[in-house]
Scaffold this motif. Structure first.
Motif, short mmCIF file in Angstrom:
data_model
loop_
_atom_site.label_atom_id
_atom_site.label_comp_id
_atom_site.label_asym_id
_atom_site.label_seq_id
_atom_site.Cartn_x
_atom_site.Cartn_y
_atom_site.Cartn_z
N GLU A 228 35.37 50.91 -18.30
CA GLU A 228 34.94 50.55 -19.65
C GLU A 228 34.15 49.24 -19.64
O GLU A 228 33.10 49.13 -20.29
CB GLU A 228 36.15 50.41 -20.56
CG GLU A 228 36.83 51.74 -20.90
CD GLU A 228 38.07 51.55 -21.76
OE1 GLU A 228 38.42 50.37 -22.03
OE2 GLU A 228 38.69 52.55 -22.16
N CYS A 229 34.63 48.26 -18.90
CA CYS A 229 33.94 46.97 -18.82
C CYS A 229 32.59 47.13 -18.12
O CYS A 229 31.58 46.52 -18.54
CB CYS A 229 34.79 45.95 -18.07
SG CYS A 229 36.32 45.48 -18.92
N TRP A 230 32.57 47.92 -17.08
CA TRP A 230 31.32 48.19 -16.35
C TRP A 230 30.30 48.81 -17.29
O TRP A 230 29.14 48.39 -17.34
CB TRP A 230 31.64 49.10 -15.18
CG TRP A 230 30.49 49.46 -14.28
CD1 TRP A 230 29.18 49.11 -14.41
CD2 TRP A 230 30.59 50.23 -13.08
NE1 TRP A 230 28.44 49.62 -13.38
CE2 TRP A 230 29.28 50.31 -12.54
CE3 TRP A 230 31.64 50.87 -12.41
CZ2 TRP A 230 29.00 51.01 -11.36
CZ3 TRP A 230 31.36 51.56 -11.25
CH2 TRP A 230 30.06 51.63 -10.72
N ARG A 231 30.73 49.78 -18.06
CA ARG A 231 29.81 50.50 -18.95
C ARG A 231 29.36 49.65 -20.13
O ARG A 231 28.17 49.63 -20.49
CB ARG A 231 30.47 51.78 -19.46
CG ARG A 231 29.55 52.64 -20.34
CD ARG A 231 30.20 53.93 -20.76
NE ARG A 231 31.37 53.72 -21.61
CZ ARG A 231 32.62 53.98 -21.25
NH1 ARG A 231 32.87 54.45 -20.04
NH2 ARG A 231 33.63 53.75 -22.08
N ASN A 232 30.26 48.89 -20.72
CA ASN A 232 29.95 48.20 -21.97
C ASN A 232 29.50 46.75 -21.79
O ASN A 232 28.70 46.24 -22.59
CB ASN A 232 31.18 48.23 -22.90
CG ASN A 232 31.59 49.63 -23.27
OD1 ASN A 232 30.74 50.51 -23.46
ND2 ASN A 232 32.88 49.88 -23.38
N GLN A 233 30.04 46.08 -20.77
CA GLN A 233 29.77 44.65 -20.63
C GLN A 233 28.67 44.33 -19.62
O GLN A 233 27.92 43.36 -19.80
CB GLN A 233 31.05 43.91 -20.24
CG GLN A 233 32.16 44.03 -21.27
CD GLN A 233 33.49 43.48 -20.75
OE1 GLN A 233 33.66 43.21 -19.56
NE2 GLN A 233 34.45 43.33 -21.65
N PRO A 235 25.73 45.65 -18.92
CA PRO A 235 24.34 45.58 -19.39
C PRO A 235 24.00 44.27 -20.11
O PRO A 235 22.82 43.93 -20.23
CB PRO A 235 24.23 46.77 -20.35
CG PRO A 235 25.29 47.73 -19.89
CD PRO A 235 26.41 46.86 -19.44
N GLN A 236 25.01 43.55 -20.59
CA GLN A 236 24.76 42.30 -21.29
C GLN A 236 24.51 41.14 -20.33
O GLN A 236 24.00 40.09 -20.74
CB GLN A 236 25.95 41.96 -22.19
CG GLN A 236 26.30 43.03 -23.20
CD GLN A 236 27.60 42.74 -23.92
OE1 GLN A 236 27.96 41.58 -24.12
NE2 GLN A 236 28.34 43.77 -24.29
N ALA A 247 31.86 42.66 -14.01
CA ALA A 247 32.49 43.36 -15.13
C ALA A 247 33.57 44.31 -14.63
O ALA A 247 34.69 44.33 -15.15
CB ALA A 247 31.43 44.11 -15.94
#
Length: 314
Positions: A228-233, A235-236, A247
Motif C-alpha cells: 500500500e505504501c509503495w503504491r500510494n506514497q 509516487p510522491q 516507502a
C-alpha cells in the motif's frame, strides 16, 4: 559446477563482506571518488550555463568511466573458470557494503538506546546529509532508518543484481555511476546541470534493482502495508528509485519516515512514508535485519534457479 557459478559467486561476495568488511586502505571506491573530485574541478567550469554544463558533465562521465569499464570487460574476456569466479566475487565484495551498512546503523542505534543524543547525532551525520545537530531522537532514528533502507538497495541488492546480469562490468559500471550521482547529483547551482547525466544514468541502472529491493522488503515484513505504501506514497517522492524502496521498507517495518527534515540550506518538506510507529533505535536495527534477511532470500532464490537451470539443462 558452472551452472551453480552465479550462486557461488554471490555467496562468496557476501561471505567476503561479512568476514573482511570494507578495506581500510586502498579502497578502489575511495580512490575513484578522489579522481571524480579532481575531474569535476577541471570540467565543471560553467555551472550556470545549462547546455555547456550538461555536455561537460556527460563528457566527464564518459572520460572517467569508459577506460575503467574497458579494462573490466577485457578481464572478463580473458579470465575463465575458477579465476573468473574469484575475480567476480572480489569485485562484488569491493562494491558491496552490507557489513559496513550494519556497522554505521548500529553506531547510531547504540547511543540512542543509551540516551546519548549527541553521540547519535554525530554518528548519523556520517551517513546522511541532514543537519544532524537539529535532529531530535526520533529525527536521528528516522534518518538512520531511511539510510539503511535506501543504501540496502544501492550498496547491496543492486550489486547482486548487476553481478547476476552483467558480471564484473555490470557491478563496476553501477558502482561508478552511483558514486558519480552521490558526488555530482545535487540540485544546487554547482551541480544542477553538470551532474544531470550521472543522475539520469543512475536512475536507469537502479530502476529494476530498486523495485526488486522494494519487493524483497515487502515480502519479508508487513506485506499488505508495504504494498500500500509503495503504491500510494512512492509516487510522491522526488526520486524514482528511492521512493519505492523507502516507502515499501517503511511499510514493511510499520515505521513513520519522511516528513520535514533540516538541511544546511533550510527545512525540506518531504512526503510522509510508512505506517504509524515512531522511528527509534529499534527501527534502525529492524531495517538492518530486513536488509540482511533480504540477502538470505536472494541467495536462496539464486540457488533454486541455478539448480532448476541445471536440471533442465539451460
Amino acid at each position: 559446477m558452472l551452472l551453480l557459478a552465479p550462486f557461488i559467486v554471490c555467496t562468496l561476495a557476501v561471505l567476503l563482506d561479512r568476514l573482511l568488511g570494507e578495506p581500510s586502505r586502498l579502497h578502489p571506491v575511495v580512490g575513484f571518488g578522489r579522481l571524480v573530485s579532481a575531474l569535476e574541478k577541471k570540467c565543471n567550469t560553467s555551472p550556470a550555463r545549462p547546455q555547456r554544463g550538461v555536455l561537460a558533465g556527460l563528457a566527464a562521465l564518459l572520460l572517467i568511466t569508459l577506460p575503467i569499464l574497458a579494462v573490466t570487460l577485457w578481464l572478463s574476456s580473458v579470465l575463465d573458470g575458477l579465476w573468473l569466479i574469484v575475480a567476480q566475487a572480489a569485485t562484488a565484495w569491493l562494491a558491496m557494503s552490507l557489513r559496513g551498512l550494519a556497522e554505521h546503523g548500529q553506531a547510531v542505534a547504540e547511543p540512542l538506546h543509551n540516551g546519548d543524543l549527541v553521540s547519535a547525532q554525530e554518528q548519523v551525520s556520517r551517513i546522511v546529509s541532514r543537519q544532524a545537530s537539529a535532529l531530535d531522537e526520533q529525527g536521528v532514528a528516522a534518518a538512520a532508518t531511511e539510510s539503511m533502507l535506501e543504501n540496502g538497495a544501492d550498496a547491496v541488492f543492486a550489486t547482486l543484481f548487476w553481478l547476476l546480469v552483467a558480471g564484473m562490468p555490470g557491478v563496476v559500471l553501477h558502482r561508478m555511476v552511483n558514486t558519480l550521482d552521490a558526488m555530482w547529483g545535487y540540485r544546487n547551482p554547482q551541480f544542477l546541470y553538470f551532474g544531470r547525466a550521472a543522475a539520469r544514468l543512475d536512475d536507469i541502472l537502479g530502476w529494476l534493482p530498486a523495485r526488486l529491493t522494494a519487493l524483497t522488503y515487502a515480502l519479508l515484513g508487513n506485506t499488505k502495508l508495504a504494498v500500500e505504501c509503495w503504491r500510494n506514497q512512492a509516487p510522491q517522492w522526488d526520486s524514482p528509485n528511492a521512493g519505492p524502496v523507502m516507502a515499501a521498507g517503511a511499510g514493511a517495518l510499520n515505521v513513520r519516515l519522511g516528513g520535514p527534515s533540516p538541511y544546511p540550506s533550510g527545512i525540506k518538506q518531504r512526503p510522509l512514508l510508512g505506517g504509524t510507529d515512531k522511528a527509534n533505535a529499534a527501527s534502525i536495527e529492524a531495517a538492518i535485519r530486513l536488509v540482511r534477511h533480504g540477502v538470505v532470500l536472494w541467495l536462496a532464490v539464486i540457488f533454486v534457479l541455478s539448480v532448476l537451470a541445471a536440471i533442465i539443462g539451460v
